[in-house]
Design an enzyme around this catalytic site. Structure first.
Site: not given
Ligand SMILES: NCc1[nH]cc(CCC(=O)O)c1CC(=O)O
Length: 302
Positions: A81-82, A129-130, A147, A153, A240
């Site tokens: 997702k990143d 998104r959240r 962040r 967090r 983003c």
């Molecule tokens: N942006 C940070 C990030 N990138 C992936 C995850 C969680 C693990 C995943 O999605 O596989 C997280 C932390 C979160 O959003 O709580």
């Protein structure tokens, strides 16, 4: 190849994910030596600013890609997702691991779920998104930026800076924080980020032996699902800067994709869905994106 060098970020979650990949590879190739190459990225260092403000997702990959170009690492492990919707030229993604829990989690010491929060409660998240999905449910909440890595967090929540925070279930589970999940935020009511819960491995596209080694870890079902989700995001010019959520499921060989685009300020959102054979994952993503645009998603993307 004598030793496979795997580049990773240094956060506890990134290290867990990379150790997980290393363990899978060791199980399949007992004679393979594996070395982790922990690197810090600009995305990890600039924790005070929002990702959108400092240049988006690519910041978590750049240093890892540079290490591969300098031949200081053979591959890199990422949370998919990143990863930007288009890979840098010269790189490939031979493996996407079987997806873990893709849902978001509601985490709070005192409150059971979003509906149970008192009026004006402070909720921590920096994800547009959240924020957009929270705003759509509760216009009274005070949504504040948060962040840092998962551990820091949680520490800020415990220090009383927020009444609740939102995180990915997958990250909490991987780090052993399952019991912190007070409520799962599930599809179709609440949608995750495209490819949330999926781990991807990147390597140079001129390294066929490494590519072949890693390809053994690929999960075809996960690849189909995240291909549809990421194609939708790409067609929306997703970055983003835009609150985009997408979640695909497979029923037999049929993909079902749900997507939404929202506004973090107003809580307005548009939703769309579609079905297609798994072989048409990319086209399905584009089709659902087109439906979102037809409903005015462009207003949120501007
Ligand atoms: N942006 C940070 C990030 N990138 C992936 C995850 C969680 C693990 C995943 O999605 O596989 C997280 C932390 C979160 O959003 O709580």
């Amino acid at each position: 190849m004598k030793t496979l060098r795997i580049a990773t970020r240094k956060s506890p979650l990134a290290l867990w994910q990379t150790e997980h990949v290393a363990a899978l590879l060791r199980a399949r190739h007992p004679d393979l030596a594996i070395e982790l190459v922990p690197l810090s990225t600009r995305g990890d260092e600039l924790l005070d600013r929002s990702l959108a403000a400092i240049g988006g997702k690519g910041l978590f990959l750049k240093e890892l890609e540079l290490a591969m170009l300098r031949d200081e690492a053979d591959c890199a492990v990422h949370s998919l997702k990143d990863v930007p919707m288009l890979l840098e030229p010269g790189f490939a993604m031979p493996a996407i691991l079987a997806r873990a829990d893709a849902a978001d989690a509601f985490v709070s010491p005192r409150h059971a779920d979003i509906a149970a929060l008192p009026a004006g409660a402070r909720v921590g998240t920096s994800s547009l998104r959240r924020k957009a999905q929270l705003r759509a449910l509760r216009c009274d909440l005070r949504i504040e930026d948060l962040r840092g890595n998962v551990n820091s967090r949680l520490a800020k929540l415990d220090a009383g800076q927020y009444d609740a925070i939102l995180l990915a279930c997958a990250g909490l589970q991987r780090l052993g924080f399952d019991e912190r999940i007070r409520a799962r935020l599930d599809a179709p009511y609440w949608l995750p980020a495209p490819a949330q819960g999926a781990i991807a491995i990147e390597c140079r596209d001129d390294a066929p032996a490494i590519h072949a080694l890693l390809a053994g870890l690929d999960d075809a079902d996960t690849r189909s699902r995240v291909s549809a989700e990421r194609a939708m995001n790409r067609a929306l010019d997703g970055s983003c800067h835009v609150p985009v959520a997408a979640f695909a499921t497979l029923q037999g060989d049929e993909l079902h994709l749900r997507g939404l685009v929202g506004s973090a300020e107003s809580g307005r959102q548009v939703r769309a869905e579609g079905r297609a054979p798994r072989a048409a994952a990319e086209a399905l993503g584009q089709e659902v994106a087109a439906r979102l645009l037809a409903q005015g998603a462009r207003d949120f993307i501007a």
